[in-house]
Every structure is written in structure tokens, then in C-alpha cells.
Design an enzyme around this catalytic site. Sequence first.
Site, PDB file in Angstrom:
ATOM      1  N   GLU A 126       2.091  -0.063  -4.861  1.00 60.81           N
ATOM      2  CA  GLU A 126       1.047   0.853  -5.312  1.00 60.81           C
ATOM      3  C   GLU A 126       1.698   2.182  -5.680  1.00 60.81           C
ATOM      4  OE1 GLU A 126      -3.102   3.048  -3.856  1.00 60.81           O
ATOM      5  OE2 GLU A 126      -1.680   2.275  -2.366  1.00 60.81           O
ATOM      6  N   ASP A 128       0.840  -1.189   0.000  1.00 56.45           N
ATOM      7  CA  ASP A 128       0.000   0.000   0.000  1.00 56.45           C
ATOM      8  C   ASP A 128       0.880   1.247   0.000  1.00 56.45           C
ATOM      9  OD1 ASP A 128      -2.702   1.176   0.333  1.00 56.45           O
ATOM     10  OD2 ASP A 128      -1.928   1.836   2.268  1.00 56.45           O
TER      11      ASP A 128
END
Length: 599
Positions: free
Chosen positions: A351, A322
Site C-alpha cells: 500500500e 498495509d
Amino acid sequence: MSQIFSSRNPTHKTPFGAVPAGTALRFSPALPDGATLVFQPDGGEAERTPLINGTATVIPEKPGLYFYWFEENFGFLMDSGGKGVWLNAYDQDKRFVQLVYEPDFRTPEWFWGGVMYQIFPDRFCASGTPKGDVPADRYLRRDWGGQPLWELDRGILSQNNDYFGGDFRGIESKLDYLAGLGVSVIYLNPIFEAHSNHRYNTADYLKSDPLLGTEEDFTRLCRHAKFYGIRVILDGVFSHVGDDSRYFNKSGRYGDCGAYQKPGSPFASWFFFGGEYPCGYRAWWNVPSLPETNEDNPEFRAFVGRVLEKWLSLGASGFRLDVADELPDGFLVYLRETVKIVNPEAIVIGEVWEDASVKISQDGRRAFLWGKELDSVMNYPFYSAVLAFLRGGRARDLMETVLTIYERYPRYAVNSLMNHMGTHDTERLITALAGAPVDGADKEEQAKMRLTPEERRHGEKFVRLAAVLQFTLPGVPSVYYGDEKGMEGGRDPFNRGCFAWENGFPEEERGLTDFYRSLGGIRRENPAFAGGDFIPVFAEAGHIAYIRERGNHAVFVAVNRWIDPERVTLPEEFEFLESLIGRKPEARTVWVEGESAVV
């Protein structure tokens, strides 16, 4: 008029694209001797090499990002979509880009030709298995398939705290369905204990959330998935934790050992405290419930190493990180090294929403794809370009986006790109393509949105075209759960609805799902998609065509976005392939009420 220079033309530059350190790069622009190649490491001193017999060669010895251009006495030859453009004044935004990576950089080949399937665990499938140790303050829904709550209700911030009960055993029960779609990788949104349904506010990294099941349930899921040829990767959320966590413990749920209550807490050095922060501590995007961690802290870093080792040992095959662009370079290097020590074949995907080769964050240029930090990234440029094309944009813009990524990223990273057409952070694919006005709509308006039958038919046609592009362009397709059956919805939380298993599949939904199954089969049967070359054929108006080729295997793909049918002539490359493989290449045509794709 002949072309002066193209970075994608082997007559002008070899080798193509990103290269390992120590590789000789040969440049042969159509310029006279006396012109100069200027080759510059990012932030460093430029090296000038005169062209001799029309050629200049440089050998970058260190991994990193480099820029180059050509100087002649009447201007600068710089980049314009891989092609040269003359400028009278220097413009650093127009420099050609050259990425150089570690010579030993590789990514797991098992990932390349597969299909990823993203699951939001609370909403995919509920086994009904009784759970223990579930906190009493959670709002447990009994109406599987109901709309996720989005406003204050019963005193609960519902979009964070209503749970439908999806769990590990529920996912396990649907492995046969996933295998039928051609799925080879399940990507799970966060599974660690956390006090929200999205679980991005981690409360305990070393425990699975009680509503999902036990560690034994997770291990069993991974073990049974392998019987189907499916691996499981997890969402790693390390830039922040929940304020209601074992480590911060703002609400006192975990006793008095948290960093918020006790300056002497063993977790205190994991966070940033001080009066310069609005809530007294640094919080992710200034959201008080998400205190930021100090990834440079040795104790926190060592703890994350334990977390990675534990979940890999329990059966995980890698991590999607993330907000990877908000994590320090050193932390990413440590994280990937740790993962590879435990399992050299595990995958690490970050990400990153922009072009990862030139991304600037954390006050500097990022080294994501230089060979030590990430295997690959989420391909948001692909997502944006496909949406724009299917909404009426130019095919050449889509082709340029694909070629830019293909040229700039290391080939191993390209082979492992996460090509998604929707995630938990975006509106549903069919909603995005049906013309529903999500942009500018508030939550109350999105809560009332339902596609009309006509909008659904329109959206489904374009979902099919999106899927063809997703399954055949370089990278690995990542299907957000339910997109294959036309689940609709705006943004969070409306894109996180329940998969409607108990209602069966209406005829139109079965048709769309079968279409995804056929694409999964095409991908599985053709080695060209497992890291094969990408050869552009044409991109004009609403038409785009290309070839994927690996060894003796090749696939020709053509997509027509317009209603009127277009005749597609197989290019000369296929005549060559016919003699090479001893048979006429096979083509499958899929008609979608006018719009079509040939694979």
C-alpha cells in the site's frame, strides 16, 4: 520545430523506462557535440558525459534511483512530462527520472492478466454456520443489509464493533458468482483474530477470527477457489497491532503476559515505550488503540516470518501489505524473501498512495521497486487520475499519469499493479462519480446520503467508463466488492455495507454487473492485457485512446467522456496488425447513453 529530447522517444533514449542494473542506456538528444549528459545516483555524485556524434551512453551498475538532465552553455534541458524544457537555473524537481532494478527481479505471471476482487470479510456473505469462541463483547447484527453503525450506540463504538457475520464459508458459496465476473484473485481485508469489524487491530496473527471460521474453513476456501482458477491473498498488517491483543494486552483479555502489563514480557521488545509518547508508548498516528511494532526487532521479525509461512502453507497465494511505506526497507526485504522461499509464485503488493518510484518516507528515499522489497503496489495515482478525468478533467492529464508510471516502474511491477477504483478507505465508486458531495460531509451527513434515481443513472454511466479504463490500462483491475452492482456509500464505515444477496439483483444492477462480466471476458480472452505493451494514440479534452499489444494480439480502446458521440478512426497501427495477424482486428462498442467506450 523538432523535439529536442523526449525520454519516451526511442530516437532519443533506449531502452525505454526502468532497466535492470548493468544495462547500457543510450541518450541521443537533438543537441550539438559539446553538450553534456549529467547522470546522478540519488544522493550521490553526478557523472558528466559529453555528447559525441550526438550520443552519450552510461551503464548504471547498481539498482537504485537515478536522475539525469542535459547541460548546454545556455541552460539546462530538464523534464516536462517526458519532454525536455530549457531552464536558466537548476531545478532538481525537473530532473528526468531513471529507475534501475535488480537483474533477477520478476513478478508472478499468473497475476498479470487477471482480475482482483477485494472483499471486506464481515460484509460479503454470511453462511449462517454456528461459530465457537466468539467474544461476548461483540455486537452481532441480525439485520444483514442494515446501515453500518457510526455513532455511540448501546455503549458501543459501533463503527468498530458491530458485526454482520460474513465468513469464509459465505465467500466459498459465492465462488461461482466471482468466477463469472472473471475474478482470478480474491484479496481479503484482515482475517486474523481482532476485536473490531475491520480487523486492522490484530489480536492474534496465528488464529483466524472466530466469526470468520476456522483455519480448516480458510484452507477449504483456498482449495475450492483453485478449482475456479481463483487464488486468495491476505492483508498483512505488521506496522501495528491492537492494544487489546495477545502481544500488548492493555485490557488484560489474554492474561498477564502482554507488553503493557509486564516489562519482562516476551513481547516487550516489540514495542516502543517512553514518556516522549502521549500515551506512554508509540502508537500508529497517535491512535492509542494501535501500538506500533518495532519491525527492526529480531524477535518480532522472526515471528512475522512464522506468520507468513503459516498462512501460505494454509493456502494463501500472497499478501497485500498495509501501510507499506511505514515499514522499514530491511523488514520489507526480509518479508518478501520469506514469502518467496515458501512459494516463489506468491505475490507481495504494498500500500503506497504516491508514485512509488520516488517516494520518500522513513526519513529517506524508498527502494520499493528496486527488486527486493515489493512485487508491485496499489496504483493510487491511477485511481486519482481516472476520477479526475471522469469528473471533467483533461484526458492528457490522465494519459500523462499513466505514461509516468509506465515509464518509471519496472515492467514486471507495471504488469502487477493493483488498479483499484475504490477500497475500504475511499467512498464508493458510484458515489464518487454521481456528484454526491462527500468531501466536507461529516458522518451524520454521510449517514443520510442516498443517491436519487437521476444521480444513480448519471453515476452508473461513469462507473462503466471507469471500469473500461480499469480493465484495459496497464496493471490488474481490482474491484471492491459490490461496485459491480452499484453499491453506494461515503467513507468509513458507509463504504463497508453488506452485499445484498437475499434481495436478488434489480434490473439496473444486473445490467451493471453484466457489464463487468463482459469486461472480465474481454480481459480473459485477450493476451494483450497480460503484460502487453501500452501504446498511446491520443488524449484530447474528453477523449482518450490507446492500444494494448502483445505478440500477434492487440486491442484498441477509446473512451469518450462527453455526451455527444465522436467518430473514432482506427490508427495506422491497426492496418499493420491486420496484415500481421491475417484478419481485421475486432472491435466491440459499448454505448452508455451518449458516453461510450470502444474495446
